[in-house]
Design an enzyme around this catalytic site. Structure first.
Site, PDB file in Angstrom:
ATOM      1  N   TRP A 106       0.763  -1.091   0.392  1.00 20.82           N
ATOM      2  CA  TRP A 106      -0.182  -0.273  -0.272  1.00 20.82           C
ATOM      3  C   TRP A 106       0.865   1.166  -0.311  1.00 20.82           C
ATOM      4  O   TRP A 106       0.386   1.929  -0.868  1.00 20.82           O
ATOM      5  CB  TRP A 106      -0.929  -0.341   0.882  1.00 20.82           C
ATOM      6  CG  TRP A 106      -1.909  -1.053   0.985  1.00 20.82           C
ATOM      7  CD1 TRP A 106      -1.559  -2.800   1.614  1.00 20.82           C
ATOM      8  CD2 TRP A 106      -3.021  -1.541   0.164  1.00 20.82           C
ATOM      9  NE1 TRP A 106      -3.021  -3.213   1.455  1.00 20.82           N
ATOM     10  CE2 TRP A 106      -3.692  -2.394   0.075  1.00 20.82           C
ATOM     11  CE3 TRP A 106      -3.950  -0.164  -0.854  1.00 20.82           C
ATOM     12  CZ2 TRP A 106      -4.378  -3.686  -0.442  1.00 20.82           C
ATOM     13  CZ3 TRP A 106      -4.653  -1.057  -1.927  1.00 20.82           C
ATOM     14  CH2 TRP A 106      -4.712  -2.508  -1.526  1.00 20.82           C
ATOM     15  N   ASP A 173      -0.970   6.790   6.476  1.00 25.22           N
ATOM     16  CA  ASP A 173      -2.126   5.721   6.099  1.00 25.22           C
ATOM     17  C   ASP A 173      -2.331   5.244   6.993  1.00 25.22           C
ATOM     18  O   ASP A 173      -2.220   4.037   7.537  1.00 25.22           O
ATOM     19  CB  ASP A 173      -2.069   5.398   4.840  1.00 25.22           C
ATOM     20  CG  ASP A 173      -3.332   3.990   4.631  1.00 25.22           C
ATOM     21  OD1 ASP A 173      -4.151   3.718   5.276  1.00 25.22           O
ATOM     22  OD2 ASP A 173      -2.861   3.913   3.585  1.00 25.22           O
ATOM     23  N   LYS A 197     -11.712  -1.772   7.556  1.00 25.15           N
ATOM     24  CA  LYS A 197     -11.272  -2.936   7.868  1.00 25.15           C
ATOM     25  C   LYS A 197     -11.420  -2.424  10.088  1.00 25.15           C
ATOM     26  O   LYS A 197     -12.093  -4.076  10.591  1.00 25.15           O
ATOM     27  CB  LYS A 197      -9.331  -1.648   8.033  1.00 25.15           C
ATOM     28  CG  LYS A 197      -8.752  -1.561   6.915  1.00 25.15           C
ATOM     29  CD  LYS A 197      -8.421  -3.410   6.106  1.00 25.15           C
ATOM     30  CE  LYS A 197      -7.887  -3.141   4.530  1.00 25.15           C
ATOM     31  NZ  LYS A 197      -7.726  -4.003   3.932  1.00 25.15           N
TER      32      LYS A 197
END
Lengths: 361, 361
Positions: A106, A173, A197
């Site tokens: 990511w 993030d 999540k």
């Protein structure tokens, strides 16, 4: 106590498990929201009943992060992947550069998007060892426009245990460990997280942003990529993802009412300790990353012999363990221990591992 | 027949009414999706159960539009407002220009975003008469990169009854009349629609795009704004808005199973005729737009005397009429007659108008 959802233990890496009380309220709202006699799915986002939802969803983030009105909270569509673009679009200057640390898939994607918009320096990376550790000891250039990091590596299972001293705006993030542990939010200028999540269903992304970093890079911006346009619209510049924001609000309300981040952090610590202790004890499994960088959210481990995998898959089914297959880049197993996962699910996994060792070691 | 949802008649302009059977299935999926023993809100979008949902949602659009594999279907986050940017981002060339027709607020916003990215010619506009008609008789330049129009004006209540002959790729925002009537989709190169009017809840936007128009303008693109990146990812380049896409799929399945666009078009015609006939007959109300351009989805009308408004508001409540307040730019009333609204709701509104005339005219 975290209520049990069903007999199935849901270790999905994302979208991930949500509290059963939240799911029940979400289900009810699909038929009759707020006693309006209408479904949440078919009312105006400008109705006072829904504006109250958005207001509460935004305030809860401020409450849980313990920040004041120098910060704004947004819920936008497009996922964290859109934030990979919006962060540099709003913060990167024409002649400046952004500093990134590369800790996995990511982070790499965030770097790729930033490079399309300007200059990027990757000041540290763990790519040399397949992202199995978190780089430390690097210095962040004081002339960078901002520094970007990824707090938790969902795929490889590492987690930043501390954040570096940062002389420039710190952007993070937190998609896969948001509100799982105490962080000093005031050290950050921008935090973003895909909801799916630890916070809600897929379809909305939370952004906490300190207002004073915005509007400075001189770019003529497309409205939907402009944080200030969304702030001006109170997170309703356009029709928001109504239902996903509602469920995120319910989840954060659940977290706050139960005792907040301090409460969940203790439970998460116990869950992670329980599972890592078993991995280290059990001769049939081995962890995949540096011990000091182990994620408390995504626990990755491999069977010590390849032939164990098919057998453990079978056994896992009898224990109703769902979503433990490792990401294709790592293989083996990944158990995601998000906030709503009860300790008893971890205990069930540990039981299965013990039984497996007895049978096959 | 369209089943009645509740005793409340939901004329909301958007998010708008959905079929009751769809709401029931959505509610159930929040607890137990597809008999998995897990909620749709907490399973992986890569699970085979969900991949089947996305596949069906994409295929249903092709079926209802009767197009083949030269087209692709995407469901993205960010709303139609993001499409205002993505269309020029993907189609507008550096030295070329795009042709737009300005028929209202949303068309104006689309034009504004395109102008940030390149050259735009507004070749026709109804702004001179406050968007109360649809411009006709204009010629689309044969050297434009594309032509963009908005099929239905949600705010002012006008609708394009025919689409112009188009020598360049025809792009259309159908957010508020998608699948409400037969159109020849093969005449279009790109159709987009925010789901929350006629197709599903807020949070996903449908895009139908002819593949051969893409990848031609040489722009180095941010991934999330690149149609080809999403096509390559089969509409899952990143985590999609899982639940909104599911509910859209259910709504399209409902439409197809009941007889498709031809079936709903007849019902929509009856609903619109019923209401417009009453507006024209009733001395207390007057329509706001040119008769030949009246929208069959959003019916705008004003009281003939300002003092009627407060009284009709009261009466409307006794008839359980919800969401009929006009947009602030127009005032008066707006009744949205989306696909899932049953004829009996229109009849209830007409009854209220008749009773009002008897009492107050």
């Amino acid at each position: 106590m975290i209520a049990t959802t069903t007999k199935i233990h849901n270790f999905s890496a994302g979208p991930g498990i949500l509290p059963i009380d939240v799911l029940k309220q979400a289900s009810e709202a699909c038929i009759n929201f707020d006693n309006m006699g209408l479904s949440l799915l078919e009312i105006s986002h400008r109705s006072k009943n829904y504006v109250a939802v958005m207001d509460e969803a935004r305030q809860l983030v401020k409450d849980l992060f313990e920040v004041g009105n120098d910060y704004e909270v947004l819920y936008l569509g497009g996922g964290a992947s859109t934030q990979f673009a919006m962060v540099p679009y709003n913060l990167l200057t024409e002649n400046g550069f952004a500093a990134y640390v590369n800790t996995g898939v990511w982070a790499s994607k965030a770097i790729k998007e930033a490079k399309i918009l300007g200059n990027v320096k990757v000041i540290a990376s763990s790519e040399d060892k397949k992202f199995t550790y978190v780089p430390k000891g690097y210095e962040i250039p004081a002339d960078a426009d901002y520094f970007h990091c990824t707090s938790n590596n969902t795929i490889f299972g590492t987690q930043m245990k501390a954040f570096p001293k940062c002389p420039v705006p710190l952007v993070c993030d937190m998609s896969s460990d948001l509100f799982s542990r105490k962080v000093n939010a005031k050290d950050f200028s921008l935090i973003y997280a895909g909801a799916q999540k630890n916070m809600g269903p897929a379809g909305s992304t939370m952004i906490l942003v300190k207002k004073d970093i915005l509007g400075k890079n001189g770019r003529k911006m497309l409205s939907m990529l402009d944080y200030n346009a969304h702030i001006k619209g109170e997170s309703m510049y356009n029709t928001p993802p109504v239902f996903p924001v509602y469920v995120s609000m319910l989840t954060l309300r659940w977290l706050k009412q139960n005792g907040g981040v301090e409460w969940i952090e203790k439970i998460n610590q116990t869950k992670a300790d329980t599972l890592y202790n078993e991995i280290d004890r059990n001769s049939c499994f081995v962890g995949t990353v540096a011990k000091e960088d182990r994620s408390f959210m995504n626990v990755c481990f491999l069977p010590t012999k390849p032939e164990y995998e098919a057998e453990f898959d079978k056994l896992a089914k009898t224990y109703n363990l769902s979503g433990i297959k490792g990401h294709r880049d790592v293989g083996g197993y990944r158990a995601s221990l998000y906030n709503a996962l009860p300790l008893e699910s971890v205990n069930a996994l540990v039981e299965a591992m013990k039984e497996f060792e007895k049978k096959f070691a």
